[in-house]
Design an enzyme around this catalytic site. Sequence first.
Site, PDB file in Angstrom:
ATOM      1  N   GLY A 287       0.777  -1.391  -0.049  1.00  0.00           N
ATOM      2  CA  GLY A 287       0.012  -0.009   0.055  1.00  0.00           C
ATOM      3  C   GLY A 287       0.651   1.407  -0.068  1.00  0.00           C
ATOM      4  O   GLY A 287       2.049   1.511  -0.369  1.00  0.00           O
TER       5      GLY A 287
ATOM      6  N   SER B  47       7.371   4.282  -1.311  1.00  0.00           N
ATOM      7  CA  SER B  47       7.605   4.412  -2.638  1.00  0.00           C
ATOM      8  C   SER B  47       6.446   5.057  -3.704  1.00  0.00           C
ATOM      9  O   SER B  47       6.601   6.333  -4.177  1.00  0.00           O
ATOM     10  CB  SER B  47       8.226   3.206  -3.501  1.00  0.00           C
ATOM     11  OG  SER B  47       8.224   3.470  -4.696  1.00  0.00           O
ATOM     12  N   LEU B  48       5.257   4.523  -3.364  1.00  0.00           N
ATOM     13  CA  LEU B  48       4.254   5.227  -4.240  1.00  0.00           C
ATOM     14  C   LEU B  48       3.880   6.536  -3.828  1.00  0.00           C
ATOM     15  O   LEU B  48       3.455   7.278  -4.616  1.00  0.00           O
ATOM     16  CB  LEU B  48       3.160   3.903  -3.995  1.00  0.00           C
ATOM     17  CG  LEU B  48       3.178   2.708  -4.568  1.00  0.00           C
ATOM     18  CD1 LEU B  48       1.971   2.028  -4.214  1.00  0.00           C
ATOM     19  CD2 LEU B  48       3.080   2.784  -6.113  1.00  0.00           C
TER      20      LEU B  48
ATOM     21  N   HIS C  83      13.931  -7.510  -1.075  1.00  0.00           N
ATOM     22  CA  HIS C  83      12.673  -7.785  -0.261  1.00  0.00           C
ATOM     23  C   HIS C  83      12.920  -9.465   0.427  1.00  0.00           C
ATOM     24  O   HIS C  83      13.285 -10.097  -0.190  1.00  0.00           O
ATOM     25  CB  HIS C  83      11.318  -7.957  -1.277  1.00  0.00           C
ATOM     26  CG  HIS C  83      10.191  -7.552  -0.328  1.00  0.00           C
ATOM     27  ND1 HIS C  83       9.695  -8.623   0.413  1.00  0.00           N
ATOM     28  CD2 HIS C  83       9.169  -6.720  -0.351  1.00  0.00           C
ATOM     29  CE1 HIS C  83       8.696  -8.362   1.005  1.00  0.00           C
ATOM     30  NE2 HIS C  83       8.201  -7.241   0.560  1.00  0.00           N
TER      31      HIS C  83
ATOM     32  N   HIS D 269      14.356  -5.761  -5.177  1.00  0.00           N
ATOM     33  CA  HIS D 269      12.982  -5.127  -5.039  1.00  0.00           C
ATOM     34  C   HIS D 269      12.944  -3.727  -5.289  1.00  0.00           C
ATOM     35  O   HIS D 269      12.012  -3.281  -6.159  1.00  0.00           O
ATOM     36  CB  HIS D 269      12.335  -5.533  -3.820  1.00  0.00           C
ATOM     37  CG  HIS D 269      11.055  -5.211  -3.478  1.00  0.00           C
ATOM     38  ND1 HIS D 269       9.787  -5.694  -3.991  1.00  0.00           N
ATOM     39  CD2 HIS D 269      10.392  -3.942  -2.844  1.00  0.00           C
ATOM     40  CE1 HIS D 269       8.830  -4.888  -3.704  1.00  0.00           C
ATOM     41  NE2 HIS D 269       9.091  -4.088  -2.999  1.00  0.00           N
TER      42      HIS D 269
ATOM     43  N   ARG E 280      13.648  -3.538   6.374  1.00  0.00           N
ATOM     44  CA  ARG E 280      13.776  -4.868   5.364  1.00  0.00           C
ATOM     45  C   ARG E 280      15.250  -5.201   5.372  1.00  0.00           C
ATOM     46  O   ARG E 280      15.674  -6.243   5.083  1.00  0.00           O
ATOM     47  CB  ARG E 280      13.532  -4.243   3.985  1.00  0.00           C
ATOM     48  CG  ARG E 280      12.105  -4.405   3.508  1.00  0.00           C
ATOM     49  CD  ARG E 280      11.797  -4.101   2.152  1.00  0.00           C
ATOM     50  NE  ARG E 280      10.340  -4.006   2.397  1.00  0.00           N
ATOM     51  CZ  ARG E 280       9.457  -3.223   1.553  1.00  0.00           C
ATOM     52  NH1 ARG E 280      10.183  -2.832   0.491  1.00  0.00           N
ATOM     53  NH2 ARG E 280       8.454  -3.540   1.693  1.00  0.00           N
TER      54      ARG E 280
ATOM     55  N   GLU F 145       3.732  -2.484   8.301  1.00  0.00           N
ATOM     56  CA  GLU F 145       4.783  -2.938   7.767  1.00  0.00           C
ATOM     57  C   GLU F 145       6.091  -2.563   8.661  1.00  0.00           C
ATOM     58  O   GLU F 145       6.068  -1.618   9.464  1.00  0.00           O
ATOM     59  CB  GLU F 145       4.973  -2.450   6.181  1.00  0.00           C
ATOM     60  CG  GLU F 145       3.911  -3.072   5.407  1.00  0.00           C
ATOM     61  CD  GLU F 145       3.760  -2.670   3.912  1.00  0.00           C
ATOM     62  OE1 GLU F 145       3.281  -3.313   3.253  1.00  0.00           O
ATOM     63  OE2 GLU F 145       4.286  -1.572   3.676  1.00  0.00           O
TER      64      GLU F 145
ATOM     65  N   ARG G 132      14.941   2.313   1.778  1.00  0.00           N
ATOM     66  CA  ARG G 132      13.662   2.726   1.888  1.00  0.00           C
ATOM     67  C   ARG G 132      12.674   1.993   2.831  1.00  0.00           C
ATOM     68  O   ARG G 132      12.723   0.829   2.979  1.00  0.00           O
ATOM     69  CB  ARG G 132      12.975   2.361   0.399  1.00  0.00           C
ATOM     70  CG  ARG G 132      11.416   2.788   0.362  1.00  0.00           C
ATOM     71  CD  ARG G 132      11.108   2.654  -0.950  1.00  0.00           C
ATOM     72  NE  ARG G 132      10.867   1.288  -1.276  1.00  0.00           N
ATOM     73  CZ  ARG G 132       9.906   0.361  -1.175  1.00  0.00           C
ATOM     74  NH1 ARG G 132       8.805   1.096  -1.053  1.00  0.00           N
ATOM     75  NH2 ARG G 132       9.884  -0.789  -1.828  1.00  0.00           N
TER      76      ARG G 132
HETATM   77  P1  FAD Z   1       6.821   1.681 -12.935  1.00  0.00           P
HETATM   78  O1  FAD Z   1       5.718   1.624 -12.209  1.00  0.00           O
HETATM   79  O2  FAD Z   1       8.076   0.680 -12.748  1.00  0.00           O
HETATM   80  O3  FAD Z   1       6.860   2.087 -14.203  1.00  0.00           O
HETATM   81  C1  FAD Z   1       7.879   2.443 -15.150  1.00  0.00           C
HETATM   82  C2  FAD Z   1       7.331   2.771 -16.497  1.00  0.00           C
HETATM   83  O4  FAD Z   1       8.609   3.147 -17.355  1.00  0.00           O
HETATM   84  C3  FAD Z   1       6.808   1.645 -17.142  1.00  0.00           C
HETATM   85  O5  FAD Z   1       5.725   2.127 -17.954  1.00  0.00           O
HETATM   86  C4  FAD Z   1       7.825   1.219 -18.500  1.00  0.00           C
HETATM   87  O6  FAD Z   1       7.126   0.676 -19.599  1.00  0.00           O
HETATM   88  C5  FAD Z   1       8.424   2.513 -18.532  1.00  0.00           C
HETATM   89  N1  FAD Z   1       9.925   2.464 -18.985  1.00  0.00           N
HETATM   90  C6  FAD Z   1      11.009   1.889 -18.636  1.00  0.00           C
HETATM   91  N2  FAD Z   1      11.854   2.133 -19.387  1.00  0.00           N
HETATM   92  C7  FAD Z   1      11.438   2.562 -20.587  1.00  0.00           C
HETATM   93  C8  FAD Z   1      11.997   2.975 -21.667  1.00  0.00           C
HETATM   94  N3  FAD Z   1      13.296   2.859 -22.062  1.00  0.00           N
HETATM   95  N4  FAD Z   1      11.221   3.387 -22.653  1.00  0.00           N
HETATM   96  C9  FAD Z   1       9.755   3.699 -22.458  1.00  0.00           C
HETATM   97  N5  FAD Z   1       9.386   3.387 -21.485  1.00  0.00           N
HETATM   98  C10 FAD Z   1      10.329   2.718 -20.290  1.00  0.00           C
HETATM   99  N6  FAD Z   1       5.807   0.489  -3.175  1.00  0.00           N
HETATM  100  C11 FAD Z   1       5.060   1.025  -2.183  1.00  0.00           C
HETATM  101  O7  FAD Z   1       5.063   2.132  -1.833  1.00  0.00           O
HETATM  102  N7  FAD Z   1       3.970   0.160  -1.835  1.00  0.00           N
HETATM  103  C12 FAD Z   1       3.857  -1.082  -2.162  1.00  0.00           C
HETATM  104  O8  FAD Z   1       2.920  -1.941  -1.642  1.00  0.00           O
HETATM  105  C13 FAD Z   1       4.737  -1.575  -3.016  1.00  0.00           C
HETATM  106  N8  FAD Z   1       4.736  -2.898  -3.394  1.00  0.00           N
HETATM  107  C14 FAD Z   1       5.503  -3.385  -4.657  1.00  0.00           C
HETATM  108  C15 FAD Z   1       5.316  -4.906  -4.738  1.00  0.00           C
HETATM  109  C16 FAD Z   1       6.060  -5.160  -6.070  1.00  0.00           C
HETATM  110  C17 FAD Z   1       5.780  -6.572  -6.582  1.00  0.00           C
HETATM  111  C18 FAD Z   1       7.120  -4.186  -6.572  1.00  0.00           C
HETATM  112  C19 FAD Z   1       7.715  -4.783  -7.940  1.00  0.00           C
HETATM  113  C20 FAD Z   1       7.091  -3.186  -6.234  1.00  0.00           C
HETATM  114  C21 FAD Z   1       6.570  -2.533  -4.872  1.00  0.00           C
HETATM  115  N9  FAD Z   1       6.712  -1.219  -4.367  1.00  0.00           N
HETATM  116  C22 FAD Z   1       5.717  -0.701  -3.639  1.00  0.00           C
HETATM  117  C23 FAD Z   1       7.687  -0.237  -5.162  1.00  0.00           C
HETATM  118  C24 FAD Z   1       6.692   0.537  -6.136  1.00  0.00           C
HETATM  119  O9  FAD Z   1       5.723  -0.309  -6.614  1.00  0.00           O
HETATM  120  C25 FAD Z   1       7.709   1.377  -7.169  1.00  0.00           C
HETATM  121  O10 FAD Z   1       8.590   1.786  -6.599  1.00  0.00           O
HETATM  122  C26 FAD Z   1       6.655   2.185  -8.163  1.00  0.00           C
HETATM  123  O11 FAD Z   1       5.480   1.516  -8.356  1.00  0.00           O
HETATM  124  C27 FAD Z   1       7.483   2.646  -9.107  1.00  0.00           C
HETATM  125  O12 FAD Z   1       6.688   3.612  -9.857  1.00  0.00           O
HETATM  126  P2  FAD Z   1       7.263   4.343 -11.063  1.00  0.00           P
HETATM  127  O13 FAD Z   1       6.049   5.121 -11.724  1.00  0.00           O
HETATM  128  O14 FAD Z   1       8.482   4.935 -10.676  1.00  0.00           O
HETATM  129  O15 FAD Z   1       7.811   3.171 -12.249  1.00  0.00           O
HETATM  130  C1  SIN Z   2       5.061  -5.429   0.238  1.00  0.00           C
HETATM  131  O1  SIN Z   2       3.767  -5.152  -0.040  1.00  0.00           O
HETATM  132  O2  SIN Z   2       5.647  -5.703   0.802  1.00  0.00           O
HETATM  133  C2  SIN Z   2       6.041  -4.113  -0.636  1.00  0.00           C
HETATM  134  C3  SIN Z   2       5.794  -2.963   0.038  1.00  0.00           C
HETATM  135  C4  SIN Z   2       6.709  -2.163  -0.464  1.00  0.00           C
HETATM  136  O3  SIN Z   2       7.689  -2.388  -1.398  1.00  0.00           O
HETATM  137  O4  SIN Z   2       6.817  -0.924  -0.213  1.00  0.00           O
END
Ligand code: FAD
Ligand code: SIN
Length: 544
Positions: free
Chosen positions: A57, A390-391, A243, A350, A289, A126, A385
């Site tokens: 979340g 992050s979100l 993670h 992660h 973590r 968490e 972190r």
């Molecule tokens: P992303 O959502 O990764 O999006 C990246 C975008 O860039 C994509 O559209 C991709 O196609 C595009 N892109 C990349 N390279 C290129 C390129 N060369 N050309 C064109 N497009 C490109 N964080 C939390 O705060 N809470 C959580 O509960 C949580 N759970 C997680 C669970 C998982 C399984 C994972 C993997 C991460 C989790 N995180 C969580 C971390 C968090 O989800 C991410 O840090 C965050 O979503 C990153 O968002 P972003 O928009 O920066 O990048």
């Molecule tokens: C998780 O749900 O454990 C991921 C949360 C996060 O990466 O912030």
Amino acid sequence: MKNILKQVTNIIHHDVLIIGSGAAGNSLALMLPNNLSIGIISKSDIHEGSTYYAQGGISAVFNDLDSIDNHIEDTLETGCGLCRKDVVRDIAKKSRNLIKWLQERGVEFSHTQTKSGNKSLDLGMEGGHSYPRIVHADDKTGKVIQESLIDNLSNTANINAYTHRVAIDLIIDANNTCVGCYIYNDQADKIEIHVANFLVLASGGANKAYLYTSNPDTSSGDGIAMAYRAGCNITNMEFMQFHPTCMYNQDAKFFLISEAMRGEGAKLLLPNGEQFMHKYDDRGVLAPRDIVARAIDNEMKKNGHEFVLLDISHMEKDFIIKRFPSIYNKCLEYGIDITKNKIPVVPATHYTCGGVEINKKGQTNIKNLYAIGEVAHSGLHGANRMASNSLLECLYFADVVSKDISLNSKNLKKIDINKIDQNKYMQHDELEKVLIKHCWKEIRTLMWNYVGIVRNNHRLSYADQRIKIMKKEIDAFFYTYKINKDIVELKNLVCVAELIIKSAISRKESRGLHYNIDYPETLSEPKDTILSKNQSSSLNISSL
Ligand code: FAD
Ligand code: SIN
């Protein structure tokens, strides 16, 4: 060499070009004024990226017993001395408004009934958090957010999404100003030039640099590598977050088992059923973590285990299925009924805490180039972190950058395309796919084995020598063979791997996620590691 053709190019103009359609990029597009023409580039389907898979979340202070000061304190403590306090404070203060912004866009978070019969947000717990603070949509928060944001995007006339497009390199003019990007159109097999008055990197992290990761394939560090080549400062790449609990099953591609499960009472056990986290930290399974991942790594190495176990089966079946529907169903696919059985888990990469250096306005050191979300280093996360921050950071910097661009976009001039090299990429012969696959695997295995959770000087030095050789070979492919998605990603992967190794070597201490057994102490003065194409340095954060 045969078959050399001049590459056909399309030229597309935007006021703002956003590379990435995750929480950061999509939110920014929706927050920007609607008189601007906005392009969003994503290299796969629009929903694909880490955001879609987020489970736990978003952290925000809603509990009456909690406070903004507590959120700040917890983030600073988890970040081990390297967070920028003013950035942490600004983001924590804004958290409630950002949740409200999402709700106004249709995001439905999980609620609970209060004693007085009212509905209030259900707040999860968490690692590192001292109060329940995690606003969530069951265990599929990212999917719910992405679907709502994408729904909103489809109702806007000024925003165009270009999917299956891979950004190759930024276009920087003679005044160190970003004016666009070379983009490979994966479906049409063509190079396009996208020019823009403002360009925002929102391309996510670099976790694919490691063999085992919770991340989707999009996380190959493209934005960080492009920014580095363009001359941006890249900060603290040694802090790659592992993670602690990804499902141990090769076919499941390291499916994440949310930390929220430990927040609800799940236990970490050795295969013989013994609990072990209390030996490492008083906070037990809810320690930050870095501590939990290192403890699991240590127990696995010491005892020769291939995994440890996560157990929530002592809780009520109905509660487990309602609170963790996605995890329940995914585990069932692999023959594990989590209401009865323990889940085999291992740590996997992660989150990329380091990235493209930005200031409080989201600006990089190149004019009109911004970076937001996981690609950026804002100073929020420091050396580790805290979960679910992050979100929140994605949304916060989308808001800040939308305001800065809005302020600076009063009299936009058209970019002069005559100054852009339109023949930069030539079509040559295709590189054999098997070679790309081989290099890809070699880099990721090297990083996993030599630059992992616990490091030492000898391994880092070996990794450094190997990666230099591989980088030379891969850079040569890039200029010899025809551009395609795989070759762009490979070039970026080796670049970010080198940045991680260089940063890890230059940190002569252990702090947060960087643990080097040859330097077990934490130095009294926290310093950021800042790399740039022209110079590498380690700066005292107080001087930034
Ligand atoms: P992303 O959502 O990764 O999006 C990246 C975008 O860039 C994509 O559209 C991709 O196609 C595009 N892109 C990349 N390279 C290129 C390129 N060369 N050309 C064109 N497009 C490109 N964080 C939390 O705060 N809470 C959580 O509960 C949580 N759970 C997680 C669970 C998982 C399984 C994972 C993997 C991460 C989790 N995180 C969580 C971390 C968090 O989800 C991410 O840090 C965050 O979503 C990153 O968002 P972003 O928009 O920066 O990048
Ligand atoms: C998780 O749900 O454990 C991921 C949360 C996060 O990466 O912030």
